[in-house]
Each structure stands twice: as C-alpha cells, then as structure tokens.
Design a protein around this motif. Structure first.
Motif, PDB file in Angstrom:
ATOM      1  N   ILE A  22      17.804  17.006   4.519  1.00 26.89           N
ATOM      2  CA  ILE A  22      16.434  16.688   4.075  1.00 26.89           C
ATOM      3  C   ILE A  22      16.407  15.570   3.032  1.00 26.89           C
ATOM      4  N   PRO A  23      17.137  15.676   1.893  1.00 33.10           N
ATOM      5  CA  PRO A  23      17.073  14.566   0.939  1.00 33.10           C
ATOM      6  C   PRO A  23      17.704  13.286   1.465  1.00 33.10           C
ATOM      7  N   CYS A  24      18.736  13.401   2.315  1.00 34.29           N
ATOM      8  CA  CYS A  24      19.353  12.197   2.897  1.00 34.29           C
ATOM      9  C   CYS A  24      18.372  11.486   3.815  1.00 34.29           C
ATOM     10  N   ASN A  25      17.660  12.242   4.619  1.00 37.31           N
ATOM     11  CA  ASN A  25      16.662  11.684   5.530  1.00 37.31           C
ATOM     12  C   ASN A  25      15.477  11.120   4.739  1.00 37.31           C
ATOM     13  N   ARG A  26      15.090  11.825   3.686  1.00 37.76           N
ATOM     14  CA  ARG A  26      13.988  11.371   2.849  1.00 37.76           C
ATOM     15  C   ARG A  26      14.342  10.033   2.179  1.00 37.76           C
ATOM     16  N   PHE A  27      15.604   9.941   1.722  1.00 40.05           N
ATOM     17  CA  PHE A  27      16.049   8.709   1.079  1.00 40.05           C
ATOM     18  C   PHE A  27      16.139   7.558   2.074  1.00 40.05           C
ATOM     19  N   MET A  28      16.521   7.859   3.318  1.00 41.15           N
ATOM     20  CA  MET A  28      16.575   6.819   4.338  1.00 41.15           C
ATOM     21  C   MET A  28      15.226   6.118   4.458  1.00 41.15           C
ATOM     22  N   LEU A  29      14.166   6.880   4.585  1.00 41.66           N
ATOM     23  CA  LEU A  29      12.828   6.304   4.698  1.00 41.66           C
ATOM     24  C   LEU A  29      12.422   5.619   3.397  1.00 41.66           C
ATOM     25  N   GLN A  30      12.645   6.283   2.277  1.00 40.17           N
ATOM     26  CA  GLN A  30      12.215   5.751   0.988  1.00 40.17           C
ATOM     27  C   GLN A  30      12.888   4.410   0.691  1.00 40.17           C
ATOM     28  N   TYR A  31      14.180   4.344   0.919  1.00 44.36           N
ATOM     29  CA  TYR A  31      14.936   3.141   0.565  1.00 44.36           C
ATOM     30  C   TYR A  31      14.643   1.986   1.518  1.00 44.36           C
ATOM     31  N   VAL A  32      14.477   2.292   2.804  1.00 42.00           N
ATOM     32  CA  VAL A  32      14.140   1.244   3.765  1.00 42.00           C
ATOM     33  C   VAL A  32      12.751   0.670   3.468  1.00 42.00           C
ATOM     34  N   PHE A  79      11.190   0.771   0.602  1.00 41.27           N
ATOM     35  CA  PHE A  79      11.369   0.075  -0.671  1.00 41.27           C
ATOM     36  C   PHE A  79      11.823  -1.356  -0.416  1.00 41.27           C
ATOM     37  N   ASP A  80      12.910  -1.513   0.333  1.00 41.06           N
ATOM     38  CA  ASP A  80      13.492  -2.828   0.583  1.00 41.06           C
ATOM     39  C   ASP A  80      12.549  -3.724   1.378  1.00 41.06           C
ATOM     40  N   ASP A  81      11.946  -3.170   2.423  1.00 42.11           N
ATOM     41  CA  ASP A  81      11.059  -3.971   3.272  1.00 42.11           C
ATOM     42  C   ASP A  81       9.841  -4.474   2.509  1.00 42.11           C
ATOM     43  N   PRO A 129       5.865  -6.787   5.303  1.00 44.66           N
ATOM     44  CA  PRO A 129       4.876  -6.577   4.242  1.00 44.66           C
ATOM     45  C   PRO A 129       3.715  -7.542   4.420  1.00 44.66           C
ATOM     46  N   GLU A 130       2.518  -7.083   4.152  1.00 42.27           N
ATOM     47  CA  GLU A 130       1.336  -7.924   4.341  1.00 42.27           C
ATOM     48  C   GLU A 130       1.045  -8.705   3.081  1.00 42.27           C
ATOM     49  N   GLU A 131       0.683  -9.967   3.254  1.00 40.92           N
ATOM     50  CA  GLU A 131       0.300 -10.806   2.123  1.00 40.92           C
ATOM     51  C   GLU A 131      -0.876 -10.163   1.391  1.00 40.92           C
ATOM     52  N   GLY A 132      -0.790 -10.205   0.072  1.00 41.46           N
ATOM     53  CA  GLY A 132      -1.906  -9.669  -0.721  1.00 41.46           C
ATOM     54  C   GLY A 132      -1.838  -8.187  -0.952  1.00 41.46           C
ATOM     55  N   ARG A 133      -0.813  -7.510  -0.350  1.00 43.25           N
ATOM     56  CA  ARG A 133      -0.719  -6.054  -0.524  1.00 43.25           C
ATOM     57  C   ARG A 133       0.531  -5.658  -1.300  1.00 43.25           C
ATOM     58  N   THR A 134       1.231  -6.634  -1.917  1.00 45.32           N
ATOM     59  CA  THR A 134       2.484  -6.320  -2.596  1.00 45.32           C
ATOM     60  C   THR A 134       2.256  -5.385  -3.774  1.00 45.32           C
ATOM     61  N   ALA A 135       1.079  -5.435  -4.385  1.00 40.58           N
ATOM     62  CA  ALA A 135       0.834  -4.564  -5.532  1.00 40.58           C
ATOM     63  C   ALA A 135       0.766  -3.099  -5.121  1.00 40.58           C
ATOM     64  N   ASN A 136       0.499  -2.851  -3.850  1.00 39.81           N
ATOM     65  CA  ASN A 136       0.351  -1.465  -3.402  1.00 39.81           C
ATOM     66  C   ASN A 136       1.617  -0.655  -3.567  1.00 39.81           C
ATOM     67  N   ILE A 137       2.770  -1.305  -3.456  1.00 42.39           N
ATOM     68  CA  ILE A 137       4.017  -0.574  -3.614  1.00 42.39           C
ATOM     69  C   ILE A 137       4.261  -0.246  -5.071  1.00 42.39           C
ATOM     70  N   GLN A 138       3.563  -0.931  -5.967  1.00 44.02           N
ATOM     71  CA  GLN A 138       3.820  -0.758  -7.388  1.00 44.02           C
ATOM     72  C   GLN A 138       3.143   0.489  -7.963  1.00 44.02           C
ATOM     73  N   ALA A 139       2.032   0.897  -7.389  1.00 47.60           N
ATOM     74  CA  ALA A 139       1.300   1.957  -8.084  1.00 47.60           C
ATOM     75  C   ALA A 139       0.741   3.005  -7.160  1.00 47.60           C
ATOM     76  N   ASN A 140      -0.549   2.855  -6.773  1.00 49.33           N
ATOM     77  CA  ASN A 140      -1.215   3.983  -6.099  1.00 49.33           C
ATOM     78  C   ASN A 140      -1.035   3.955  -4.611  1.00 49.33           C
ATOM     79  N   GLY A 141      -1.586   4.972  -3.975  1.00 50.06           N
ATOM     80  CA  GLY A 141      -1.431   5.105  -2.525  1.00 50.06           C
ATOM     81  C   GLY A 141      -2.457   4.344  -1.741  1.00 50.06           C
TER      82      GLY A 141
END
Length: 337
Positions: free
Chosen positions: A75-85, A87-89, A324-336
């Motif tokens: 579970i945490p390994c799979n969760r990290f797979m999605l989270q880290y990918v 994150f990077d993308d 990643p979409e132009e103009g949406r980079t701030a979305n990864i920084q804070a809210n959903g």
C-alpha cells in the motif's frame, strides 16, 4: 532512422535482465486502490490528466518491481509510486523556488509535520506514506527513505532545472552525475528491504561497495528510462535530459547512432554492476543481507523494464503522458483546486 521508427523493445525487450520477471498476486487490488486515489484525492489534476494517470497503470510498476510484498506492505509503496510520479510530472513548468518549496514541505511532512486541510493530495498522501512506512519498518529504514527522497529532488530535479530552462544539455560527464539522482529511483530501490525483511545496518549500507552497487543500479534504470521514454520526449521537442539527446549534442550523432551508443553505455553499466557484486564477497555475516538487497533490486530492474513495455505513459507523440497544463503550476503547491 526517423523518430517514428524508434521502438524501445528493439533494445530492451521483455526478460532482458538476469533476474526473474514477476508480478504481485495483489496487482488487481493495487490497481483499484490507485484508481480510487486518482479519482477521489488527486482532484488538483484536470479530468484529462487523471484519466491519463489511470491509463498508465502505475500500479503495475509497483507490482512488477516488488512482487513479493504482502498486500499491506504494497500500500505505501504503491501510494508513493503515484505520488512521486505526479510530483515529478507536474513540476515540469514550475519555478526553481516552487520546486524547492515543494521539496522542503514534503520532507517536513515525512519528518512529522501534518499537512494542512487545504493542501492537496501530494502532501496528504505523503503523510499517509510516512505513517504506513513507520508502522511497517524500523526507524533506520524510514530515515534512509526520507534522505533518499530529499536527495533525489535536491540533486536531481533541481540540478536539472537551469539546463531545462536554457534548453541545452550539460556535458555527458555532468549529465551522468545529475541523472543518477534525477531518475528518482534511489527511494524506490530500498523497497527491496521491505520484501526481504533484511534491513542493511548503517555500516553495511554506507560501505563503498554497497553505495557503488546502488549507483550502478540507479544508472542502469536511468539509461533504461531514457531509452523507453525517448518517443515521448522527442514529441516534446524541448527535452534535453535524456542520454540520447546528450550524446547527439556532444558527438554530433544521428538518432540511430546515439541510440546505439546509449544502449552500449547501458550494457556497460550493467556489466560493471554484475562484476562488482560477484567479485566483492567480504560482508561476512551480512553477506546474505547484501545478496538479498541485490536480488530484490534486480527484480525491480527487470520489473520496471516490463512495465515500460506495457504502459501508455511513453507512447509516440507524447499522447499518453499527463503533461502539466500552462497556468496550473500553482495547483500542485497548495489546494486541491
């Protein structure tokens, strides 16, 4: 060779490596889990991005790299797979300052900070990953994971940044140094210690031979990734952090010749890895620990290669990638958002 004629399986077919090609018996449930996280938690992504992440089937990467994990361990390994990918993308268009803030915040959460209610799934899932790993593994392993996460972002993603902005690759020598970290595989490789139940003590883990083995393994996966991701990155047109592009630039090679040279470098890295493990057998009572670490990391190398051959993530033209979409980079920084 025209770009559309390139096929990564001509270089790295199924079963290329000297380890078994396996898959977890929990793969189906792991897929259901990941789709649920994407639909219900990763709402800062657009609907199109979420659909692409589901079609990538990243859970298969987890299931193939670490096939012997129990479902609870997966579970945490799979969760990290999605989270880290994700994150990077999704930091692709972010500023260096934004990447640094994201790295510092995620590291702080891994060390014990609680995410704020308004922070998105990148942060919320990092806290879950932390708690799940702490329930499964000793503190020495958790600290190792946190350090490798920090290290990969700090010396990988961040050191790539000026070259990506300038749209020019570094020299091959410097590229190899940075690519070892920017492939982001160091945190994943130690998941084999979860499978084996044999956590390397610090004096063995820090041994120069073990560290060199980890370096070789990370670079094998880096060169593997550069070969498999080439169709997606050729479509982007501005990517510079790929071994093939660096070789073309430095030696004025054709695409075909650069691919052949990249494959040669990959095979040379692999040969050095196998030689080092075979020749140095001086770990005494911890030799079994090192051998298990090597075996499970090797299964991971085989498994991620099989995943690359199956996923839609690296299709020609970049059509399977969640850009990643132009103009949406701030979305990864804070809210959903």
């Amino acid at each position: 060779m025209r770009p559309e004629e390139f096929n990564s399986k001509d270089y790295l077919p199924h079963g290329y490596y000297p380890w078994p090609d396996l898959i977890s018996p929990h793969a189906e449930q792991m897929g259901k889990d990941m789709d649920g996280w994407i639909d219900n938690d990763y709402t800062f992504l657009t609907e199109e991005q979420r659909e692409k992440y589901k079609r990538m089937k990243l859970h298969i990467c987890t299931a193939r790299m670490w096939p012997d994990l129990t479902y609870e361990q997966s579970i945490p390994c799979n969760r990290f797979m999605l989270q880290y990918v994700a994150f990077d993308d999704q930091v692709e268009n972010s500023s260096l300052e934004e990447i640094q803030q994201l790295r510092d915040r995620c590291t702080a959460i891994l060390k014990g900070d609680q995410p704020r209610p308004e922070e998105n799934a990148i942060y919320q899932h990092m806290a879950l990953i932390r708690d799940e790993f702490r329930a499964l593994m000793p503190e020495i392993w958790v600290e190792r994971f946190i350090y490798y996460f920090y290290q990969s972002v700090r010396y990988g993603i961040e050191l790539e940044y000026p070259y990506k902005i300038a749209q020019r690759p570094p020299s091959l020598t410097l590229f190899k140094t940075i690519r070892e970290y920017s492939v982001l595989m160091r945190p994943y490789l130690i998941f084999g210690e979860i499978e084996s139940g044999l956590v390397l003590p610090e004096h063995i883990f820090e041994h120069i031979v073990v560290q060199k083995i980890i370096s070789h393994m990370t670079l094998v996966i880096a060169w593997q990734n550069d070969i498999h991701s080439l169709p997606k990155e050729m479509a982007k047109g501005t990517e510079v952090f790929n071994l093939v592009f660096v070789l073309q630039q430095q030696y004025n090679l054709s695409l075909e010749d650069a691919c052949k040279e990249a494959f040669r470098i990959h095979n040379e890295e692999m040969a050095e890895l196998l030689t080092l493990h075979t020749e140095y057998r001086e770990f005494g009572e911890y030799q079994e620990h090192v051998d298990k670490f090597f075996y499970y990391a090797g299964v991971g190398i085989q498994g991620v290669n099989t995943f690359y051959l199956q996923t839609e993530r690296y299709l020609h033209g970049g059509v399977g990638f969640a850009w990643p979409e132009e103009g949406r980079t701030a979305n990864i920084q804070a809210n959903g958002g």
